[in-house]
Design a protein around this motif. Structure first.
Motif, mmCIF file in Angstrom:
data_model
loop_
_atom_site.group_PDB
_atom_site.id
_atom_site.type_symbol
_atom_site.label_atom_id
_atom_site.label_comp_id
_atom_site.label_asym_id
_atom_site.label_seq_id
_atom_site.Cartn_x
_atom_site.Cartn_y
_atom_site.Cartn_z
ATOM 1 N N PRO A 1 7.020 2.549 -1.437
ATOM 2 C CA PRO A 1 5.991 3.581 -1.299
ATOM 3 C C PRO A 1 5.476 3.731 0.121
ATOM 4 O O PRO A 1 5.232 4.847 0.595
ATOM 5 C CB PRO A 1 4.887 3.096 -2.254
ATOM 6 C CG PRO A 1 5.603 2.301 -3.279
ATOM 7 C CD PRO A 1 6.692 1.604 -2.522
ATOM 8 N N SER B 1 6.238 7.017 2.642
ATOM 9 C CA SER B 1 4.953 7.701 2.516
ATOM 10 C C SER B 1 4.921 8.970 3.366
ATOM 11 O O SER B 1 5.289 8.959 4.548
ATOM 12 C CB SER B 1 3.825 6.757 2.954
ATOM 13 O OG SER B 1 2.593 7.424 2.956
ATOM 14 N N LEU C 1 1.705 1.555 -6.828
ATOM 15 C CA LEU C 1 1.582 2.998 -7.058
ATOM 16 C C LEU C 1 0.142 3.440 -7.284
ATOM 17 O O LEU C 1 -0.098 4.604 -7.589
ATOM 18 C CB LEU C 1 2.436 3.416 -8.271
ATOM 19 C CG LEU C 1 3.943 3.173 -8.164
ATOM 20 C CD1 LEU C 1 4.650 3.729 -9.386
ATOM 21 C CD2 LEU C 1 4.513 3.799 -6.885
ATOM 22 N N GLY D 1 -2.178 3.839 -5.113
ATOM 23 C CA GLY D 1 -2.647 4.733 -4.058
ATOM 24 C C GLY D 1 -3.932 4.276 -3.398
ATOM 25 O O GLY D 1 -4.491 5.005 -2.579
ATOM 26 N N SER E 1 -3.274 6.965 -0.453
ATOM 27 C CA SER E 1 -3.689 8.047 -1.354
ATOM 28 C C SER E 1 -2.504 8.381 -2.254
ATOM 29 O O SER E 1 -1.347 8.315 -1.807
ATOM 30 C CB SER E 1 -4.093 9.289 -0.566
ATOM 31 O OG SER E 1 -4.229 10.411 -1.427
ATOM 32 N N PRO E 2 -2.745 8.721 -3.530
ATOM 33 C CA PRO E 2 -1.625 9.152 -4.380
ATOM 34 C C PRO E 2 -0.859 10.328 -3.790
ATOM 35 O O PRO E 2 0.345 10.464 -4.019
ATOM 36 C CB PRO E 2 -2.320 9.540 -5.691
ATOM 37 C CG PRO E 2 -3.584 8.736 -5.711
ATOM 38 C CD PRO E 2 -4.021 8.663 -4.279
ATOM 39 N N SER E 3 -1.543 11.163 -3.012
ATOM 40 C CA SER E 3 -0.894 12.327 -2.413
ATOM 41 C C SER E 3 0.053 11.956 -1.281
ATOM 42 O O SER E 3 0.829 12.796 -0.829
ATOM 43 C CB SER E 3 -1.948 13.305 -1.885
ATOM 44 O OG SER E 3 -2.764 13.784 -2.925
ATOM 45 N N LEU F 1 2.080 9.145 -1.530
ATOM 46 C CA LEU F 1 3.179 8.382 -2.104
ATOM 47 C C LEU F 1 4.331 9.317 -2.477
ATOM 48 O O LEU F 1 4.128 10.505 -2.728
ATOM 49 C CB LEU F 1 2.710 7.635 -3.352
ATOM 50 C CG LEU F 1 1.634 6.557 -3.137
ATOM 51 C CD1 LEU F 1 1.209 5.969 -4.474
ATOM 52 C CD2 LEU F 1 2.143 5.470 -2.207
ATOM 53 N N GLN G 1 6.765 11.414 -4.541
ATOM 54 C CA GLN G 1 6.563 12.032 -5.851
ATOM 55 C C GLN G 1 7.830 11.906 -6.684
ATOM 56 O O GLN G 1 8.938 11.944 -6.138
ATOM 57 C CB GLN G 1 6.169 13.501 -5.679
ATOM 58 C CG GLN G 1 4.840 13.686 -4.972
ATOM 59 C CD GLN G 1 3.698 13.008 -5.689
ATOM 60 O OE1 GLN G 1 3.567 13.109 -6.899
ATOM 61 N NE2 GLN G 1 2.868 12.287 -4.938
ATOM 62 N N GLY H 1 3.532 8.855 -7.115
ATOM 63 C CA GLY H 1 2.091 8.894 -6.907
ATOM 64 C C GLY H 1 1.349 9.374 -8.144
ATOM 65 O O GLY H 1 0.291 8.838 -8.502
ATOM 66 N N GLN I 1 -1.221 7.140 -11.376
ATOM 67 C CA GLN I 1 -2.543 7.487 -11.890
ATOM 68 C C GLN I 1 -2.614 7.394 -13.416
ATOM 69 O O GLN I 1 -3.693 7.546 -13.995
ATOM 70 C CB GLN I 1 -2.924 8.898 -11.442
ATOM 71 C CG GLN I 1 -3.116 9.025 -9.941
ATOM 72 C CD GLN I 1 -4.154 8.055 -9.411
ATOM 73 O OE1 GLN I 1 -5.323 8.122 -9.769
ATOM 74 N NE2 GLN I 1 -3.731 7.140 -8.544
ATOM 75 N N GLY J 1 -4.287 2.226 -10.799
ATOM 76 C CA GLY J 1 -4.528 3.501 -10.137
ATOM 77 C C GLY J 1 -5.692 4.252 -10.739
ATOM 78 O O GLY J 1 -6.536 4.810 -10.018
#
Length: 353
Positions: A33, A37, A250, A252, A256-258, A260, A262, A265, A269, A274
């Motif tokens: 990740p 990134s 994972l 984030g 941030s999940p944004s 990671l 896709q 990410g 969640q 997460g």
């Protein structure tokens, strides 16, 4: 029964290869990740004249396709409000006095730094000045949010270890459930106290943060208990994969999940680390905005885990059976002391009479 001389070497080779594969998987899960990134659909507001706004949007899409989802708030105040409500990750305010870049380090330090760089680039292209405003920041004792970023693994491991220990020492189902809930409450209070008063990650909102931590620990613990009791060793493996191997990297929380890759990410969640991190972040720093998804995920883990446990108990699998299986399968320390079922029930074999 002891292994035959021919089977023992094969078992040793299998153990070594299995542990090596697990170690490699852990390294990949934690490292990939970060290595891959990059931003995905970061929500950026642009307040400027229509022609300037369109020019900025085209430039961003040309340099980093798919990195930004640009919208156009009506004013600087509207952009600030949308950042506080988690509808925007940042905003550029372009005027005659220069470029003002609005960020939120509490939302993500990495994203804030990235958007600040975009603001500097826009200002440079227009030969004007750039100013950065942090709309929502971390507490004074932990300005970069290191405590929150480090919290995913303790939450995952804490719920995991707590669930296993309680399954080994508590036999009665009601006692196990009550103790798990008590552990979630006390553990949530302890973690929140450390974040608030020891690390200084945030300055207020103690009880909302404590509630989020309690829900995260309860969801994790009940998930482990339900999967382990119903599915045995396979359930424990699923829980480990969801909570530690995938859940922690994972989450984030460190970026941030944004940022990671896709869809990883987004998948993160739906896992307790997460979801707990997002819930903590949003109840503490963003007045509870955008907490619905994380709350629903944690409640689902809690309810499904508890339901799995109830189903297992009704099928006749007791916490004692679960504890003995765990000791046999994972540690191998009850193999010589395990009491047969007929002896526990008071039956004596015919040859012993």
């Amino acid at each position: 029964m002891a292994d035959s001389p021919t089977r023992q070497p094969l078992r040793q080779v299998a153990v070594v290869l299995g542990l090596t594969a697990a170690l490699s998987l852990l390294l990949l899960a934690f490292a990939l990740p970060g290595v891959h990134s990059k931003p995905h659909d970061l929500r950026l507001g642009v307040v400027a004249t229509p022609s300037t706004s369109q020019q900025i949007a085209r430039s961003l899409d040309t340099r980093q396709p798919g990195a930004f989802e640009v919208s156009y708030p009506s004013s600087a105040d509207a952009a600030r409000s949308q950042i506080r409500s988690r509808d925007l990750d940042g905003a550029l305010i372009v005027g005659r006095m220069g470029v003002t870049t609005m960020v939120t380090t509490a939302g993500s330090t990495s994203v804030a730094t990235l958007i600040e760089g975009v603001g500097a680039q826009v200002a440079s292209s227009q030969n004007t000045t750039s100013t950065t405003v942090d709309v929502r920041g971390f507490g004074s004792g932990d300005p970069r949010g290191a405590g929150l970023a480090a919290g995913a693994l303790p939450l995952a491991l804490g719920g995991w270890i707590g669930a296993l220990v309680m399954m080994m020492v508590l036999r009665d189902p009601r006692t196990l459930i009550a103790s798990t809930l008590a552990f979630a409450v006390v553990g949530g209070l302890a973690l929140t106290t450390i974040l608030r008063f020891v690390l200084g990650t945030f300055d207020g909102q103690f009880w909302p943060a404590a509630g989020a931590a309690m829900l995260g620990i309860a969801a994790t613990a009940f998930g482990v208990i339900g999967l382990r009791t119903l599915l045995g060793a396979a359930g424990l493996g699923i829980a480990g994969l969801a909570l530690i191997v995938l859940g922690n990297p994972l989450s984030g929380l460190t970026s941030s999940p944004s940022l990671l890759p896709q869809p990883w990410g987004a998948i993160g969640q739906y896992l307790p680390p997460g979801a707990t991190g997002t819930l903590l972040r949003n109840v503490v720093f963003f007045d509870g905005h955008s907490t619905g998804h994380a709350t629903a995920v944690l409640l689902a883990w809690l309810i499904v885990g508890a339901a799995f446990y109830v189903i297992a108990i009704r099928r006749g699998r007791t916490t004692q059976d679960t504890a003995e299986e765990f000791l046999d399968e994972e540690w191998g320390i009850t193999e010589t002391t395990h009491v047969p079922a007929h002896a526990r029930e008071g039956h004596v074999p015919q040859h012993a009479r």
